[in-house]
Design an enzyme around this catalytic site. Structure first.
Site, PDB file in Angstrom:
ATOM      1  CD  GLU A  76     -26.259   1.879  13.624  1.00 26.59           C
ATOM      2  OE1 GLU A  76     -26.873   2.718  14.295  1.00 26.59           O
ATOM      3  OE2 GLU A  76     -25.458   1.119  13.868  1.00 26.59           O
ATOM      4  CG  ASP A  77     -22.768   4.074  11.926  1.00 23.69           C
ATOM      5  OD1 ASP A  77     -23.897   4.451  11.977  1.00 23.69           O
ATOM      6  OD2 ASP A  77     -22.121   3.422  12.615  1.00 23.69           O
ATOM      7  CG  ASP A 259     -15.199 -15.340  49.806  1.00 22.58           C
ATOM      8  OD1 ASP A 259     -15.493 -14.292  50.221  1.00 22.58           O
ATOM      9  OD2 ASP A 259     -16.234 -16.089  49.408  1.00 22.58           O
TER      10      ASP A 259
END
Length: 706
Positions: A76-77, A259
């Site tokens: 992608e980059d 709790d």
């Protein structure tokens, strides 16, 4: 940023047979591809893929997944390509990197329609290889850990997406630790004041009570030792977001929340789990309704554990999870446990779920969804819900999401059982169909021949499976009504031109109009997608569609004296084809009423004013006004479509008045101009068949008298 040797050492800790050379090569390749790129924080960009890979080593994942993490942003980059990665690292890794790239490009927080389609693509990618989503989740976790360097608006966007999509997905995959951390990191961005408030309360509580976790852990270890059970006890305070969610759900303040601590008891064998449970319940009082046995009834993602809540020191509630070491590994890793390695070989964990079967069970019902909104609804229902376990009368277990009803139970058994459901018994007692089921209940479904799903069931059920089945059945039922209505409209149209409707004629028309078959043709006529007039014009293009001259509206009635005029009564609005009677008025001529008009009771004793009348035989013009009382859905486009439908029936709207406006429905009076009673019936049938018309009737206003 850790170097290649440190990363390889992390892998070798659990997989001594790792391909260190290939990991080192991937490290150097990724570093070279991302050279010159920097993160918002100013760090070298490659520090991010390395951190993602390190997160995945904590899950003890295989070499292919670790290498994919190092390379997940290269396609992608950077200038890297699929072909180059395949050449350098093989087809398997290239496919994984490509899969992560495609997931990164999906805008999961976009508009509803696009989001639904992207969710579909997400599940398709997961079905090919679940390791793709494991890398994506680790990628999101590191991005959330370092989110402070992003712009504030981007932080909110990413945090919301994480809270809505990635955290529930991690939970659905059984990676509870990741879900909790993702939720808490997103909570820090979305509601920092609330989170800080809870942390401050925790600090104050610890100052007042001391180290509660250490004391309870010591108490539990002592009790288990007395019982001769070898166990490891791990205690922790719940995450701020988990506490906040409980406060919101129960509508109580922090001081009333009991709790807030959770403990895990890890023992050697399954038998020890139940022995430990006995020891805990002997020493502390169990809280009713808070016991779940996920060992005898595991979750679909492989999770096994015994859950119980007890009243501990000072009446404080404490949640305890009891499991074996192997169960604990699956509880920590979820579906990812299938790929975990130990001592150089894939770990043979008997509780690890086969990812192919898991993803198949998750997606099988989504494949039939044609509607994007329905698909998205089903996905979110699957991702966000916990489970309850109920029993059939024969003792078979049915798993359902929390909040499920007997209807969900019926559809989980079989669609036919769900469609025919008329009632249900829980533990032998008859209950409404909207009752919420609880763990351990026995459910008996009562069915009846001819029963069909109701529209209101959509709002009762909680599972995507049930909603899909109900909608499908309703659509089929609508289609049957449309076919029946279409057949009637077509028959009238054929008779109107002196022809007989036959199957051959309908099939021929369907072929010419590009419709699949005669049944589909009738359905389209009934749903107003196609007019019966169009069918006639297609079959008989040279045939005059309107036979004979229209009757003059001024001479539409037979039985008047010469020079006598008439008007239609506004109270009953009679139309040609109906039985009528005239009532004479001095100076006003004759007022025509339908024979069943209630207003006639007022002149019942004045027989001298009654005039015997009937309508002319023949074709009347569409000038006779009739008021219709309509209730329609308050949705965009509905009113416009109703008006179009009226126009398609060759009826003119002369007036329209809204009587009642509600958030979900409108009630209105529509005045339409029609030819005769057949025209009125055809129009009302067409309107009644529309799914957005809740009711239709002929409106008769007795206050509108002559």
């Amino acid at each position: 940023m850790i170097d290649a040797d440190d990363l390889i050492a992390l892998v070798q800790n659990y997989n001594p047979k790792t391909n260190a050379k290939l990991i080192a090569h991937a490290y150097e390749y990724g570093k070279r591809m991302h050279e010159g790129q920097f993160r918002h924080s100013g760090e070298p960009y490659f520090s991010h893929p390395v951190a993602v890979a390190a997160i995945l080593t904590e899950q003890q994942l295989d070499d292919a997944t670790i290498i994919t993490a190092l390379l997940h942003d290269t396609i992608e980059d950077t200038r890297s390509t699929y072909s180059e990665i395949e050449k350098e690292f093989g087809r398997e890794i290239a496919d994984l990197v490509d899969g992560v790239t495609k997931l990164t490009n999906l805008q999961l927080s976009s508009t509803e329609t696009k989001q639904a389609e992207n969710f579909r693509k997400l599940f398709m990618a997961m079905s090919k290889d679940l390791r793709v989503i494991l890398v994506k989740l680790a990628d999101r976790l590191h991005n959330m850990r370092t989110i402070r360097s992003m712009r504030p608006d981007k932080q909110v966007q990413k945090a919301r997406e994480t809270m809505d999509i990635f955290a529930p997905l991690a939970g659905r995959m059984g990676m509870q630790w990741m879900r909790e951390e993702l939720e808490d990191l997103a909570f820090r961005v979305l509601n920092p004041e609330a989170r800080n408030s809870i942390i401050r309360r925790f600090i104050t509580l610890q100052r007042e009570t001391g180290d509660v976790i250490q004391r309870i852990t010591a108490d539990m270890e002592l009790e288990l030792e007395k019982a001769g059970i070898k166990a490891e006890v791990l205690g922790r305070a719940k995450k701020p977001h988990s506490i906040w969610r409980k406060m919101e759900e129960k509508k109580i303040g922090f001081s009333r929340l009991s709790d807030i601590y959770g403990f895990r008891v890890i023992v050697p064998t399954e038998a020890d789990c139940y022995a430990a449970l006995g020891a805990v319940h002997q020493r502390w009082r169990a809280v009713p309704g808070r016991f779940k046995d996920y060992i005898s009834q595991p979750k679909s993602n492989g999770y096994r554990s015994i859950h119980t809540t007890v009243s501990g020191r000072d009446g404080k509630r404490v949640e305890i999870q009891i499991r074996t070491r192997e169960m604990h590994e699956v509880a920590e890793s979820g579906v990812a446990a299938h790929w975990s390695y130990r001592d150089g070989v894939r770990a043979e964990n008997p509780f690890a779920v086969d990812p192919a079967k898991w993803i198949s069970s998750l997606t099988e019902r989504f494949d039939t969804e044609e509607d994007h909104d329905e698909f998205l609804e089903a996905v979110k229902l699957e991702m966000y819900t916990d489970q309850v376990f109920c029993f059939t009368p024969k003792g078979e277990v049915v798993k359902l999401p929390r909040g499920a009803t007997p209807l969900d139970f019926a559809y989980a058994i079989h669609t036919r059982i769900g469609d025919g459901c008329v009632g249900a018994k829980i533990d032998g007692i008859r209950v409404p169909l909207w009752t919420r089921l609880k763990n351990g209940q026995s459910v008996e479904i009562m069915t009846a021949e001819g029963q069909r799903p109701q529209v209101t069931w959509i709002d009762i059920v909680a599972t995507g499976r049930a909603k899909t089945a109900i909608r499908r059945s309703l659509r089929e039922e609508d289609k049957e009504r449309f076919i029946k209505l279409g057949r009637e409209l077509a028959r009238v149209a054929f008779e109107h031109v002196g022809r007989r409707m036959t199957e051959k004629a309908l099939t021929t028309a369907a072929n010419h109009l590009g419709v699949h078959n005669s049944t589909e043709l009738l359905a389209r006529i009934g749903s107003a997608e196609l007019t019966a007039r169009k069918v006639i014009e297609t079959l008989y293009p040279d045939l005059p569609q309107e036979t004979g001259d229209e009757i003059d509206a001024a001479r539409a009635v037979v039985g008047l004296n010469p020079g006598q005029t008439f008007r239609r009564a506004a109270c009953c609005q009679p139309v040609p084809g109906e039985r009528i009677v005239g009532i004479s008025y001095r100076g006003k001529g004759v007022m025509i009423h339908a024979i069943d008009c209630p207003a006639l009771a007022e002149v019942e004793e004045e027989s001298g004013r009654w005039v015997d009348l009937h309508w002319q035989e023949g074709r009347h013009p569409a000038v006779h006004n009739v008021s219709l009382d309509l209730t329609i859905a308050n949705d965009s486009g509905v009113l416009g479509r109703i008006c179009t439908l009226i126009g398609e029936q060759r009826a003119n709207i002369s007036d329209l008045v809204f009587i009642d406006r509600k958030p979900d429905f409108y009630r209105l009076i529509v005045d339409v101009e029609l030819r005769d009673i057949e025209h009125l019936h055809a129009l009302m049938l067409a309107l009644e068949a529309d799914s957005d018309v809740a009711s239709i009737s002929r409106h008769r206003d007795l206050e509108r008298k002559p």
